[in-house]
Design a protein around this motif. Structure first.
Motif, mmCIF file in Angstrom:
data_model
loop_
_atom_site.group_PDB
_atom_site.id
_atom_site.type_symbol
_atom_site.label_atom_id
_atom_site.label_comp_id
_atom_site.label_asym_id
_atom_site.label_seq_id
_atom_site.Cartn_x
_atom_site.Cartn_y
_atom_site.Cartn_z
ATOM 1 N N ASP B 553 70.334 14.695 30.417
ATOM 2 C CA ASP B 553 69.695 15.813 29.727
ATOM 3 C C ASP B 553 70.811 16.783 29.380
ATOM 4 O O ASP B 553 71.143 17.681 30.123
ATOM 5 C CB ASP B 553 68.657 16.475 30.639
ATOM 6 C CG ASP B 553 67.969 17.651 29.962
ATOM 7 O OD1 ASP B 553 68.082 17.759 28.719
ATOM 8 O OD2 ASP B 553 67.327 18.447 30.653
ATOM 9 N N LYS B 566 71.475 25.992 20.877
ATOM 10 C CA LYS B 566 71.554 25.557 22.267
ATOM 11 C C LYS B 566 70.848 26.579 23.167
ATOM 12 O O LYS B 566 70.126 26.231 24.093
ATOM 13 C CB LYS B 566 73.024 25.425 22.650
ATOM 14 C CG LYS B 566 73.247 25.008 24.091
ATOM 15 C CD LYS B 566 74.729 24.863 24.368
ATOM 16 C CE LYS B 566 75.018 24.816 25.855
ATOM 17 N NZ LYS B 566 74.388 23.700 26.554
ATOM 18 N N LYS B 567 71.092 27.834 22.814
ATOM 19 C CA LYS B 567 70.488 28.899 23.600
ATOM 20 C C LYS B 567 68.968 28.791 23.560
ATOM 21 O O LYS B 567 68.302 28.881 24.579
ATOM 22 C CB LYS B 567 70.898 30.243 22.983
ATOM 23 C CG LYS B 567 71.565 31.179 23.949
ATOM 24 C CD LYS B 567 72.385 32.204 23.233
ATOM 25 C CE LYS B 567 71.738 33.541 23.108
ATOM 26 N NZ LYS B 567 72.669 34.539 22.521
ATOM 27 N N LEU B 569 67.139 26.207 22.985
ATOM 28 C CA LEU B 569 66.668 25.040 23.732
ATOM 29 C C LEU B 569 66.642 25.307 25.230
ATOM 30 O O LEU B 569 65.670 25.012 25.919
ATOM 31 C CB LEU B 569 67.584 23.857 23.420
ATOM 32 C CG LEU B 569 67.174 22.549 24.061
ATOM 33 C CD1 LEU B 569 67.022 21.483 23.003
ATOM 34 C CD2 LEU B 569 68.158 22.096 25.123
ATOM 35 N N LEU B 570 67.719 25.901 25.712
ATOM 36 C CA LEU B 570 67.786 26.177 27.154
ATOM 37 C C LEU B 570 66.784 27.243 27.562
ATOM 38 O O LEU B 570 66.176 27.158 28.625
ATOM 39 C CB LEU B 570 69.205 26.586 27.545
ATOM 40 C CG LEU B 570 70.216 25.435 27.528
ATOM 41 C CD1 LEU B 570 71.633 25.954 27.658
ATOM 42 C CD2 LEU B 570 69.921 24.448 28.644
ATOM 43 N N GLU B 571 66.595 28.239 26.678
ATOM 44 C CA GLU B 571 65.600 29.273 26.971
ATOM 45 C C GLU B 571 64.216 28.643 27.079
ATOM 46 O O GLU B 571 63.424 28.994 27.949
ATOM 47 C CB GLU B 571 65.582 30.340 25.857
ATOM 48 C CG GLU B 571 66.768 31.301 25.878
ATOM 49 C CD GLU B 571 66.719 32.260 27.066
ATOM 50 O OE1 GLU B 571 65.615 32.593 27.519
ATOM 51 O OE2 GLU B 571 67.800 32.661 27.547
ATOM 52 N N GLN B 573 63.518 25.572 27.840
ATOM 53 C CA GLN B 573 63.449 24.814 29.090
ATOM 54 C C GLN B 573 63.207 25.749 30.274
ATOM 55 O O GLN B 573 62.429 25.450 31.170
ATOM 56 C CB GLN B 573 64.756 24.052 29.299
ATOM 57 C CG GLN B 573 64.532 22.580 29.504
ATOM 58 C CD GLN B 573 65.832 21.839 29.751
ATOM 59 O OE1 GLN B 573 66.596 22.145 30.645
ATOM 60 N NE2 GLN B 573 66.076 20.828 28.931
ATOM 61 N N LYS B 574 63.902 26.876 30.229
ATOM 62 C CA LYS B 574 63.750 27.846 31.309
ATOM 63 C C LYS B 574 62.313 28.357 31.371
ATOM 64 O O LYS B 574 61.726 28.434 32.446
ATOM 65 C CB LYS B 574 64.712 29.018 31.072
ATOM 66 C CG LYS B 574 64.668 30.061 32.164
ATOM 67 C CD LYS B 574 65.448 31.302 31.785
ATOM 68 C CE LYS B 574 64.649 32.178 30.854
ATOM 69 N NZ LYS B 574 65.384 33.346 30.376
ATOM 70 N N GLU B 575 61.751 28.675 30.200
ATOM 71 C CA GLU B 575 60.372 29.180 30.180
ATOM 72 C C GLU B 575 59.414 28.125 30.728
ATOM 73 O O GLU B 575 58.469 28.451 31.441
ATOM 74 C CB GLU B 575 59.956 29.581 28.755
ATOM 75 C CG GLU B 575 60.666 30.826 28.229
ATOM 76 C CD GLU B 575 60.512 32.040 29.143
ATOM 77 O OE1 GLU B 575 59.397 32.254 29.639
ATOM 78 O OE2 GLU B 575 61.509 32.744 29.379
ATOM 79 N N LYS B 577 60.094 25.954 32.947
ATOM 80 C CA LYS B 577 60.238 25.932 34.396
ATOM 81 C C LYS B 577 59.544 27.116 35.045
ATOM 82 O O LYS B 577 59.047 27.028 36.156
ATOM 83 C CB LYS B 577 61.719 25.919 34.773
ATOM 84 C CG LYS B 577 62.333 24.555 34.535
ATOM 85 C CD LYS B 577 63.791 24.503 34.879
ATOM 86 C CE LYS B 577 64.272 23.066 34.754
ATOM 87 N NZ LYS B 577 65.720 22.949 34.860
ATOM 88 N N LYS B 578 59.523 28.219 34.299
ATOM 89 C CA LYS B 578 58.870 29.410 34.831
ATOM 90 C C LYS B 578 57.399 29.118 35.098
ATOM 91 O O LYS B 578 56.808 29.639 36.016
ATOM 92 C CB LYS B 578 58.986 30.530 33.784
ATOM 93 C CG LYS B 578 59.226 31.904 34.391
ATOM 94 C CD LYS B 578 59.305 32.940 33.303
ATOM 95 C CE LYS B 578 60.602 33.707 33.352
ATOM 96 N NZ LYS B 578 60.773 34.603 32.215
#
Lengths: 397, 602
Positions: B553, B566-567, B569-571, B573-575, B577-578
């Protein structure tokens, strides 16, 4: 931002986006056009030079130590245009005499004449798109060259006196096996480049490949992971040190320009779809050649998504970009710059270390291992979440 | 006030999907109660959810004005009832307000389990039953046979039952005529002390609680002091009136025999118990009306906000929902895994799904719901009896003298070729066969006694699929019986996740444990490391699956300094996970909690 000393200038990178290609590769979603008429090229060169001239005065305290011509295919675009643009940059900015000046090239559009001309202009690094050594696969990917042309191109580049050559390869290609990939890599390393980039094929929506991605036997994630790890090993054996997820270099031959992207350096982008991070703001040039040319001509707006990045967001960027590199992240650096606690991050990193995904150096720097790079999105998004939920150091006192 | 002889109070009863709400729509139209431009399907089902699912959840009442063939004008009060077995109770309380019931039977399906159950409810309540054969225009309609079924099985004369199509408006007037002729007019002395039966209530932010009543005796007028006989609380009636399809019509008074509403600045629905009697404060009635059985939640489940910070929002939402749904109950609970939330009681699984969906839609909440369970009765060695509605409170096996679970009497009706399939299903669900009755030469009714626990999960779906949709079900609680119960714990990465624990019959533990581990494996995303998923009883592992580690990943290329993509996408993913719940080192998406409930794959 570093504090300016009386005589020290802040380093700056310049990126020039050249949006012209002979043909479009099946997987490519970068902004480039396959039309190339001389009038359009002239107008593009005029526009980008004007853009550079306008911008130069805004960066008085900066010294340019890297220039990078990407695209598109700069070698196909031609030496005259590149020379003109580089000259404009030298006039508008303080370009250091020892600056790293790179251009991207494809093997089918690289002549002795072009190479010598550009060498004479001060270009000192070539990034050559190789991708694979199998002609059939190259054809299927829509690459405009075969492997024999790669061999000739490398000879010409060396003959023209370039001592810094980077080769791009891709893995995870349709029908590719682990054994075939290892063979390709070994094969290509015989060309003795100073620098290697190995990218996993990413199937982007809107590309031709996207429509038949399920039919062309793209290796699954497990195979791609094995390909990646074996590339790291093979490159290491051949004396290439990994310094970023996909980038490897012989000692001292890292790409200074690309490192800026990952180390929080400043850079200005010119040409359509070029990105900048300058004076605390990120912005992007419009992704349309004609809109760019017209905008510059009329002194109208050509920038999009201009964003002042708040420090909290910079703290996130620090994790995202630094953890792509083997330099990694470090407590003091982090806490001093962003005033956020490193402890909660480190707790997660220790967990990663238990699974051999991260490592801590004797100087206290945390980096991801190759296995960790493979799942870096997952690790970084975890860290971002932890960062979100952490209380700034100042507020604790 | 309308003369008693010109009033008819009736409800419509039917098996689910036999066309009850559609017939109600047609009756409204035929009486000119609704303009055709205001006509929406299932007009009495005012909740979006009711229309979408094609079911009636809340009972509704409406007054129709009908000029009959005899030239007289009648007030017809229609009280719509829900059809699903979960809402049995709503049916019974609606029936108590009527003198008659229109029994809708599908001309091709014939008599089904809830046709039987609802008919018995109605005749027990002393209602006159008016059979109607619906969907007469379907090619598969067999009205004569269905009439014979009604006569044979239900012992209701059906010779000249109207043959109608509610969908296409055929013969609707015949139904209205039959209501006028066959349903007896209400009785009651309008000068006697007030006695009005509360059959529903609803919260309105402007008027407070709107109490739906059937006046049995006496008269209620605005300004009158009224008293709730069960609580003794007194209020001043502010407004009385009747319900029309598109709103409320205030009137000067509401007298015996009439169905209508009253408002009295009542702040919460819980002050008005359904089944209670409203009387006058100055001249109270001596005795309340016979109340109906109190509503008893059958199924409990933990409801938690996906985002722990939304606890207060969930609490507010539950409070508001409770205003309109007295059958739901809730109390705060907390879980190590999920934080603060509520243990909620529901009438059944459908009711639970509906409440959940309403919380998510109307209050914009993201919820995590734990596996539903019934209430177990446990007698401890020290003689103490505890009712366990939450697996977390299940006593230590060493302290248990006797464990009991609730049993139901289930009645299943299906064409005879499915008898084998139904018997299989019921046996698998620990059903004890009682008897089998041939309703006619084609269809049989089977009676089983079985644990409620076996019915609440997915029994109805399993029945439908094994009988190609022909099987129907009705059940009622018959009490507690001793059982061998165990508490099954689920461990992720070695840690017990309390919110996933549940109680089940000991012999089912192994297969259930295996299936749950498989389901969790499917639903929990691969992490950076391997995650063992285990099921255990009292510390002994009885099933295990392994979620393999995530291999790849990564964004290989981060080109030209464009890190914005990229930011993003990662944001993202983070959301994502939240919104997951983290247990130790394992993140579990909220869907996983529901997925473990749906275990019946056949």
């Amino acid at each position: 931002m570093p504090i300016l000393g009386r005589r020290d200038k802040t380093p700056l990178g310049i990126y020039i986006h050249v949006p012209f290609c002979r043909s479009k590769c099946q997987y490519c979603d970068f902004y480039s056009l396959t039309t190339k008429d001389d009038r359009l090229i002239d107008r593009f060169v005029d526009a980008i030079c004007a853009h550079i001239r306008e911008t130069g005065p805004l960066a008085p305290g900066y010294r340019v130590d890297t220039v990078y011509f990407g695209g598109g295919t700069p070698s196909y675009f031609g030496a005259d245009g590149m020379a003109t643009i580089l000259t404009a940059a030298r006039r508008a900015f303080d370009v250091a005499s020892d600056a790293e000046i790179t251009f991207e090239a494809n093997p089918d559009s690289i002549s002795d004449k072009l190479l010598r001309r550009l060498r004479g202009e001060g270009f000192n690094r070539v990034s050559l798109g190789v991708q694979n050594d199998n002609d059939e696969l190259l054809r299927r990917l829509g690459r405009p060259h075969n492997y024999a042309q790669v061999l000739t191109a490398v000879q010409r580049i060396r003959r023209a006196g370039y001592r810094n050559l980077s080769l791009d390869l891709m893995y995870g290609l349709p029908g590719q096996t682990l054994a075939a990939w290892q063979e390709t890599l070994t094969h290509v390393l015989n060309l003795a480049p100073e620098h290697m980039s190995c990218y996993a094929l990413k199937v982007e929506p809107g590309t031709p490949l996207y429509d038949y991605k399920d039919l062309c036997n793209i290796p699954n994630d497990d195979v791609q992971a094995d390909m990646y790890l074996s590339a790291v090993d093979i490159l290491k054996e051949h004396g290439y040190r990994q310094y970023e997820i996909s980038n490897f270099a012989r000692k001292g031959m890292v790409s200074k320009h690309n490192l800026k992207y990952w180390m929080g350096g400043e850079y200005l982008g010119f040409g359509p779809d070029a990105s900048s991070d300058f004076a605390g703001k990120r912005f992007k040039v419009v992704r349309d050649l004609h809109a760019y040319i017209d905008g510059i001509k009329r002194h109208g707006p050509v920038l999009e998504e201009v964003q002042e990045i708040p420090i909290r967001e910079r703290a996130g960027e620090y994790l995202m970009t630094r953890l792509r590199t083997t330099g990694g992240i470090e407590r003091e650096e982090y806490e001093k710059q962003y005033l956020l606690p490193f402890d909660p991050l480190e707790e997660a990193l220790f967990r990663c270390r238990d699974h051999a995904l991260a490592a801590k150096s004797s100087e206290g720097r945390w980096r991801l291992t190759p296995e960790g790079f493979l799942v870096s999105n997952s690790i970084i998004s975890d860290l971002l979440l932890i960062q979100d939920q952490s209380t700034p150091l100042a507020r604790r006192r | 006030m309308t003369d008693l002889s010109k009033i008819r109070n009736f409800s419509i009863i039917a098996h689910i999907d036999h066309g009850k709400s559609t017939l109600a729509d047609r009756l409204l139209e035929a009486c000119g109660a609704v303009d055709s431009r205001d006509m929406a399907d299932q007009i009495l089902d005012s909740m979006d959810l009711e229309r979408e699912r094609g079911i009636t959840i809340k009972a509704r009442a409406v007054q129709l004005t009908y000029q009959a063939d005899d030239g007289e004008v009648y007030d017809l009060n229609l009280i719509d009832t829900p059809g699903h077995v979960d809402f049995h109770y709503e049916v019974s309380r609606s029936l108590a307000a009527c003198e008659g019931a229109v029994l809708v039977v599908d001309a091709s399906q014939g008599v089904e389990a809830q046709t039987l159950a609802n008919t018995f409810l109605a005749s027990d309540a002393g209602l006159e039953i008016v059979p109607v054969i619906n969907k007469i225009d379907l090619p598969s309609a067999r009205p004569q046979e269905v009439k014979a079924e009604i006569e044979d099985i239900l012992a209701i004369p059906a010779e000249d039952a109207p043959e109608i199509s509610a969908k296409n408006g055929i013969n609707i007037r015949a139904v209205l005529e039959r209501i006028v002729k066959d349903v007896p007019p209400p009785k009651g002395d309008r000068d006697a002390p007030l006695r009005a039966l509360v059959f529903d209530s609803q919260y309105d932010s402007y008027r407070g609680v709107i109490v739906y009543v059937r006046v049995m005796e006496g008269t209620v007028r605005p300004g009158m002091e009224i008293r709730m006989m069960s609580t003794g609380a007194t209020y001043k009636a502010v407004e009385v009136g009747t319900m029309n399809p598109l709103g409320l019509t205030p009137r000067d008074s509401l007298g015996a025999g009439e169905v209508g509403y009253l408002t009295a600045s009542i702040k919460t629905v819980s002050d008005t118990r359904v089944g209670d009697t409203v009387t006058g404060a100055e001249r109270p009635a001596a005795e309340p009306l016979p109340g109906y059985r109190a509503v008893q939640p059958m199924v409990y489940s933990g409801v938690y906000p996906a985002d722990g910070a939304k606890y207060q929002d969930l609490r507010d939402a539950l409070e508001k929902l409770k205003l309109n749904d007295a059958s739901m109950c809730y109390e705060p609970e907390s879980s190590l895994a999920l934080g603060f939330g509520f243990r909620c009681g529901f009438l059944g699984l459908l009711h639970m799904e509906i409440i959940q969906e309403r919380l998510e839609r109307e209050y914009n909440l993201d919820l995590i719901t734990t596996a539903p369970n019934v209430v177990y009765r446990v007698t401890k060695l020290n003689g103490e009896v505890v009712m366990v509605d939450n697996p977390l409170n299940y006593p230590d096996p060493m302290e248990i003298q006797l464990a009991e679970e609730p049993f139901v009497k289930a009645s299943l009706i299906a064409p005879q070729e499915y008898v084998g399939a139904i018997m299989d299903l019921c046996t698998n669900r620990r059903g004890e066969f009682k008897n089998m009755v041939y309703l006619d030469e084609r269809r049989v009714e089977l009676h089983y006694e079985m644990p409620l626990n076996e019915i609440i999960y997915d029994f109805f779906d399993a029945l439908k699929s094994r009988t190609r949709g022909y099987g129907s079900l009705d059940y009622e609680l018959i009490g507690y019986r001793p059982s061998r119960l165990v508490k099954l714990d689920i461990l992720l990465n070695g840690d017990i996740v309390d919110a996933l624990s549940f109680i089940l019959f000991a012999d089912n533990a192994y297969p259930r444990a295996r299936k749950i581990c498989e389901k969790l494996k499917e639903n929990i995303p691969r992490a950076q490391f391997e995650i063992p998923v285990q099921a255990a009883i009292g510390g002994k592992i009885i099933a295990r699956e392994t979620i393999k580690a995530l291999r790849k990943d990564v964004l290989a290329k981060c080109y030209g300094g464009d890190i914005t993509r990229k930011k993003k996408l990662l944001e993202k993913q983070k959301e994502g996970k939240k919104r997951m719940r983290t247990f130790g080192t394992v993140s579990v998406p909220s869907e996983a909690f529901m997925a473990v409930l749906k275990l019946d794959d056949d």
